[in-house]
Scaffold this motif. Structure first.
Motif, PDB file in Angstrom:
ATOM      1  N   GLU A 113       0.838  -1.212   0.000  1.00  0.00           N
ATOM      2  CA  GLU A 113       0.000   0.000   0.000  1.00  0.00           C
ATOM      3  C   GLU A 113       0.870   1.257   0.000  1.00  0.00           C
ATOM      4  O   GLU A 113       0.612   2.204  -0.745  1.00  0.00           O
ATOM      5  CB  GLU A 113      -0.917   0.006   1.219  1.00  0.00           C
ATOM      6  N   LYS A 114       1.888   1.239   0.838  1.00  0.00           N
ATOM      7  CA  LYS A 114       2.790   2.405   0.906  1.00  0.00           C
ATOM      8  C   LYS A 114       3.488   2.603  -0.434  1.00  0.00           C
ATOM      9  O   LYS A 114       3.562   3.725  -0.951  1.00  0.00           O
ATOM     10  CB  LYS A 114       3.819   2.217   2.015  1.00  0.00           C
ATOM     11  N   ARG A 115       3.953   1.524  -1.010  1.00  0.00           N
ATOM     12  CA  ARG A 115       4.669   1.622  -2.290  1.00  0.00           C
ATOM     13  C   ARG A 115       3.746   2.129  -3.401  1.00  0.00           C
ATOM     14  O   ARG A 115       4.169   2.923  -4.251  1.00  0.00           O
ATOM     15  CB  ARG A 115       5.275   0.262  -2.668  1.00  0.00           C
ATOM     16  N   ALA A 116       2.491   1.704  -3.387  1.00  0.00           N
ATOM     17  CA  ALA A 116       1.539   2.161  -4.403  1.00  0.00           C
ATOM     18  C   ALA A 116       1.351   3.676  -4.319  1.00  0.00           C
ATOM     19  O   ALA A 116       1.295   4.356  -5.357  1.00  0.00           O
ATOM     20  CB  ALA A 116       0.204   1.444  -4.227  1.00  0.00           C
ATOM     21  N   ILE A 117       1.288   4.191  -3.125  1.00  0.00           N
ATOM     22  CA  ILE A 117       1.125   5.633  -2.949  1.00  0.00           C
ATOM     23  C   ILE A 117       2.409   6.362  -3.373  1.00  0.00           C
ATOM     24  O   ILE A 117       2.360   7.431  -3.985  1.00  0.00           O
ATOM     25  CB  ILE A 117       0.717   5.972  -1.507  1.00  0.00           C
ATOM     26  N   GLU A 118       3.552   5.766  -3.063  1.00  0.00           N
ATOM     27  CA  GLU A 118       4.818   6.361  -3.496  1.00  0.00           C
ATOM     28  C   GLU A 118       4.886   6.437  -5.022  1.00  0.00           C
ATOM     29  O   GLU A 118       5.367   7.425  -5.582  1.00  0.00           O
ATOM     30  CB  GLU A 118       5.998   5.562  -2.946  1.00  0.00           C
ATOM     31  N   VAL A 119       4.382   5.400  -5.684  1.00  0.00           N
ATOM     32  CA  VAL A 119       4.362   5.404  -7.148  1.00  0.00           C
ATOM     33  C   VAL A 119       3.440   6.519  -7.655  1.00  0.00           C
ATOM     34  O   VAL A 119       3.769   7.205  -8.628  1.00  0.00           O
ATOM     35  CB  VAL A 119       3.928   4.017  -7.693  1.00  0.00           C
ATOM     36  N   LEU A 120       2.301   6.700  -6.985  1.00  0.00           N
ATOM     37  CA  LEU A 120       1.406   7.800  -7.366  1.00  0.00           C
ATOM     38  C   LEU A 120       2.108   9.152  -7.241  1.00  0.00           C
ATOM     39  O   LEU A 120       1.965  10.023  -8.108  1.00  0.00           O
ATOM     40  CB  LEU A 120       0.151   7.792  -6.492  1.00  0.00           C
ATOM     41  N   ILE A 121       2.847   9.315  -6.164  1.00  0.00           N
ATOM     42  CA  ILE A 121       3.597  10.562  -5.962  1.00  0.00           C
ATOM     43  C   ILE A 121       4.611  10.751  -7.089  1.00  0.00           C
ATOM     44  O   ILE A 121       4.730  11.843  -7.660  1.00  0.00           O
ATOM     45  CB  ILE A 121       4.285  10.581  -4.585  1.00  0.00           C
ATOM     46  N   GLU A 122       5.338   9.693  -7.411  1.00  0.00           N
ATOM     47  CA  GLU A 122       6.339   9.777  -8.476  1.00  0.00           C
ATOM     48  C   GLU A 122       5.680  10.166  -9.802  1.00  0.00           C
ATOM     49  O   GLU A 122       6.205  10.998 -10.547  1.00  0.00           O
ATOM     50  CB  GLU A 122       7.084   8.447  -8.618  1.00  0.00           C
ATOM     51  N   ARG A 123       4.524   9.563 -10.088  1.00  0.00           N
ATOM     52  CA  ARG A 123       3.815   9.889 -11.338  1.00  0.00           C
ATOM     53  C   ARG A 123       3.336  11.348 -11.322  1.00  0.00           C
ATOM     54  O   ARG A 123       3.452  12.048 -12.330  1.00  0.00           O
ATOM     55  CB  ARG A 123       2.612   8.963 -11.524  1.00  0.00           C
ATOM     56  N   GLU A 124       2.797  11.755 -10.198  1.00  0.00           N
ATOM     57  CA  GLU A 124       2.308  13.131 -10.078  1.00  0.00           C
ATOM     58  C   GLU A 124       3.470  14.112 -10.250  1.00  0.00           C
ATOM     59  O   GLU A 124       3.341  15.124 -10.942  1.00  0.00           O
ATOM     60  CB  GLU A 124       1.623  13.333  -8.723  1.00  0.00           C
ATOM     61  N   GLN A 125       4.603  13.805  -9.642  1.00  0.00           N
ATOM     62  CA  GLN A 125       5.769  14.678  -9.781  1.00  0.00           C
ATOM     63  C   GLN A 125       6.243  14.716 -11.229  1.00  0.00           C
ATOM     64  O   GLN A 125       6.590  15.785 -11.749  1.00  0.00           O
ATOM     65  CB  GLN A 125       6.900  14.216  -8.859  1.00  0.00           C
ATOM     66  N   ALA A 126       6.243  13.554 -11.882  1.00  0.00           N
ATOM     67  CA  ALA A 126       6.660  13.504 -13.288  1.00  0.00           C
ATOM     68  C   ALA A 126       5.696  14.311 -14.160  1.00  0.00           C
ATOM     69  O   ALA A 126       6.135  15.028 -15.076  1.00  0.00           O
ATOM     70  CB  ALA A 126       6.721  12.060 -13.770  1.00  0.00           C
ATOM     71  N   GLN A 127       4.410  14.229 -13.867  1.00  0.00           N
ATOM     72  CA  GLN A 127       3.427  15.012 -14.628  1.00  0.00           C
ATOM     73  C   GLN A 127       3.640  16.503 -14.408  1.00  0.00           C
ATOM     74  O   GLN A 127       3.536  17.298 -15.347  1.00  0.00           O
ATOM     75  CB  GLN A 127       2.005  14.622 -14.221  1.00  0.00           C
ATOM     76  N   GLN A 128       3.923  16.883 -13.186  1.00  0.00           N
ATOM     77  CA  GLN A 128       4.158  18.299 -12.896  1.00  0.00           C
ATOM     78  C   GLN A 128       5.419  18.800 -13.595  1.00  0.00           C
ATOM     79  O   GLN A 128       5.448  19.918 -14.104  1.00  0.00           O
ATOM     80  CB  GLN A 128       4.229  18.528 -11.390  1.00  0.00           C
ATOM     81  N   VAL A 129       6.460  17.970 -13.623  1.00  0.00           N
ATOM     82  CA  VAL A 129       7.693  18.358 -14.319  1.00  0.00           C
ATOM     83  C   VAL A 129       7.410  18.497 -15.817  1.00  0.00           C
ATOM     84  O   VAL A 129       7.843  19.468 -16.459  1.00  0.00           O
ATOM     85  CB  VAL A 129       8.820  17.325 -14.057  1.00  0.00           C
ATOM     86  N   ALA A 130       6.659  17.546 -16.374  1.00  0.00           N
ATOM     87  CA  ALA A 130       6.329  17.613 -17.800  1.00  0.00           C
ATOM     88  C   ALA A 130       5.495  18.863 -18.098  1.00  0.00           C
ATOM     89  O   ALA A 130       5.725  19.553 -19.104  1.00  0.00           O
ATOM     90  CB  ALA A 130       5.578  16.355 -18.229  1.00  0.00           C
ATOM     91  N   LEU A 131       4.538  19.164 -17.241  1.00  0.00           N
ATOM     92  CA  LEU A 131       3.709  20.360 -17.414  1.00  0.00           C
ATOM     93  C   LEU A 131       4.576  21.616 -17.343  1.00  0.00           C
ATOM     94  O   LEU A 131       4.431  22.531 -18.173  1.00  0.00           O
ATOM     95  CB  LEU A 131       2.610  20.398 -16.356  1.00  0.00           C
ATOM     96  N   GLN A 132       5.467  21.666 -16.395  1.00  0.00           N
ATOM     97  CA  GLN A 132       6.367  22.820 -16.251  1.00  0.00           C
ATOM     98  C   GLN A 132       7.262  22.946 -17.486  1.00  0.00           C
ATOM     99  O   GLN A 132       7.475  24.055 -17.987  1.00  0.00           O
ATOM    100  CB  GLN A 132       7.224  22.686 -14.984  1.00  0.00           C
TER     101      GLN A 132
END
Length: 148
Positions: free
Chosen positions: A107-126
């Motif tokens: 469960e913790k790892r799944a949330i960490e993956v979500l964070i990583e994806r969200e961060q990658a999306q934010q970097v791509a958007l920026q």
């Protein structure tokens, strides 16, 4: 960005749950190991006792002594049965706690993956915003140079 902060808070809670699950698993593992050791000790004691009975039997035993040995072996067998049952229960508890720990970790790892994806999306958007700004700047520069 707020989404990442919320997810990071959830990760922290999941880390605490994982730590608690790991502690419970370790306690269950220790209890299982203790039960298993007790069972093995009891088995060795029974085997030693039977060897002693065989040795004594070869030298000759009275009927009363033989009956006492036999009754004691029966009590040892009953104790072994209870110890085996306790060991099996301890093994099941350990396996359940281990699965609980694995689930908490997943469960913790799944949330960490979500964070990583969200961060990658934010970097791509920026990056897209910056590229758009650069393109706009280049277009204006080109237009200014062309008009002069």
């Amino acid at each position: 960005m707020a989404n990442i902060k919320q997810l990071e808070m959830i990760v922290k809670l999941r880390e605490e749950a994982e730590t608690k699950a790991a502690q419970l698993m370790e306690q269950a593992h220790q209890a299982f190991a203790d039960q298993e050791q007790q069972l093995n000790t009891l088995r060795r004691y029974r085997n030693d006792y039977l060897q002693k009975l065989t040795q004594q039997g070869g030298e000759g035993l009275s009927g009363q002594s033989f009956t006492q040995y036999q009754q004691f072996v029966m009590r040892l067998d009953e104790a072994l049965g209870r110890a085996e049952q306790s060991t099996n229960i301890a093994r099941q508890v350990y396996q359940q706690r281990r699965q609980g720990w694995l689930d908490a970790r997943a469960e913790k790892r799944a949330i960490e993956v979500l964070i990583e994806r969200e961060q990658a999306q934010q970097v791509a958007l920026q990056n897209r915003r910056e590229q758009h700004q650069l393109d706009e700047f280049a277009s204006r520069s080109f237009i200014r140079r062309s008009s002069h």
